[in-house]
Design a protein around this motif. Structure first.
Motif, mmCIF file in Angstrom:
data_model
loop_
_atom_site.group_PDB
_atom_site.id
_atom_site.type_symbol
_atom_site.label_atom_id
_atom_site.label_comp_id
_atom_site.label_asym_id
_atom_site.label_seq_id
_atom_site.Cartn_x
_atom_site.Cartn_y
_atom_site.Cartn_z
ATOM 1 N N VAL A 4 64.930 15.791 63.782
ATOM 2 C CA VAL A 4 64.359 16.403 62.584
ATOM 3 C C VAL A 4 64.783 15.642 61.334
ATOM 4 N N ARG A 5 66.024 15.212 61.274
ATOM 5 C CA ARG A 5 66.559 14.543 60.090
ATOM 6 C C ARG A 5 66.245 13.051 60.024
ATOM 7 N N ALA A 6 65.873 12.460 61.137
ATOM 8 C CA ALA A 6 65.618 11.018 61.183
ATOM 9 C C ALA A 6 64.411 10.651 60.328
ATOM 10 N N PRO A 7 64.412 9.454 59.714
ATOM 11 C CA PRO A 7 63.249 9.006 58.931
ATOM 12 C C PRO A 7 62.008 8.930 59.812
ATOM 13 N N LYS A 8 60.885 9.278 59.246
ATOM 14 C CA LYS A 8 59.626 9.276 59.981
ATOM 15 C C LYS A 8 58.881 7.963 59.757
ATOM 16 N N LYS A 9 58.225 7.472 60.796
ATOM 17 C CA LYS A 9 57.440 6.242 60.687
ATOM 18 C C LYS A 9 56.203 6.463 59.836
ATOM 19 N N ASP A 10 55.555 7.608 60.015
ATOM 20 C CA ASP A 10 54.349 7.942 59.264
ATOM 21 C C ASP A 10 54.754 8.868 58.127
ATOM 22 N N SER A 11 54.496 8.465 56.900
ATOM 23 C CA SER A 11 54.928 9.260 55.748
ATOM 24 C C SER A 11 54.025 10.465 55.496
ATOM 25 N N ARG A 12 52.867 10.524 56.160
ATOM 26 C CA ARG A 12 51.969 11.658 55.948
ATOM 27 C C ARG A 12 52.510 12.906 56.624
ATOM 28 N N ASN A 13 52.274 14.022 56.011
ATOM 29 C CA ASN A 13 52.665 15.308 56.552
ATOM 30 C C ASN A 13 51.710 15.674 57.685
ATOM 31 N N THR A 14 52.234 16.167 58.800
ATOM 32 C CA THR A 14 51.409 16.548 59.948
ATOM 33 C C THR A 14 50.321 17.530 59.550
ATOM 34 N N PHE A 15 50.682 18.532 58.755
ATOM 35 C CA PHE A 15 49.708 19.545 58.370
ATOM 36 C C PHE A 15 48.684 18.991 57.385
ATOM 37 N N SER A 16 49.101 18.181 56.439
ATOM 38 C CA SER A 16 48.183 17.592 55.468
ATOM 39 C C SER A 16 47.138 16.731 56.162
#
Length: 78
Positions: A4-16
Motif C-alpha cells: 500500500v505504501r510503495a510508490p505506484k508505477k501508474d500515477s493515475r488513480n484507479t477510480f479516476s
C-alpha cells in the motif's frame, strides 16, 4: 502494508481511470452524484459490497468538503 505504501508505477488513480473510460456498466459504476459516485467492487469481501467514492482524492477524509461528506453519508444510508 508495504504494498500500500510503495510508490505506484501508474500515477493515475484507479477510480479516476474508471470514470474516464466512459462505460459505467463495464466499469461497475452504478451511480454518479455531484460529489461522489457508487461502484461495485470487482472482488468484494462480502456479497453486496459497494463503494461510495468521492471524485476528489485526498489522503485524509477530513479534507473533504461538507457537501461531499453529506452526499457520501446519504448514499451510504440508501
Amino acid at each position: 502494508m508495504e504494498y500500500v505504501r510503495a510508490p505506484k508505477k501508474d500515477s493515475r488513480n484507479t477510480f479516476s481511470s474508471k470514470l474516464e473510460e466512459g462505460s459505467d456498466k463495464d466499469n461497475l459504476i452504478l451511480y454518479r452524484g455531484e460529489h461522489c459516485f457508487v461502484c461495485m467492487n470487482l472482488y468484494p469481501y462480502n456479497n453486496g459490497h459497494l463503494m461510495v467514492v468521492p471524485y476528489k482524492k485526498y489522503d485524509d477524509m477530513t479534507k473533504l468538503s461538507t457537501q461531499a461528506l453529506a452526499e457520501i453519508m446519504c448514499l451510504s444510508q440508501s
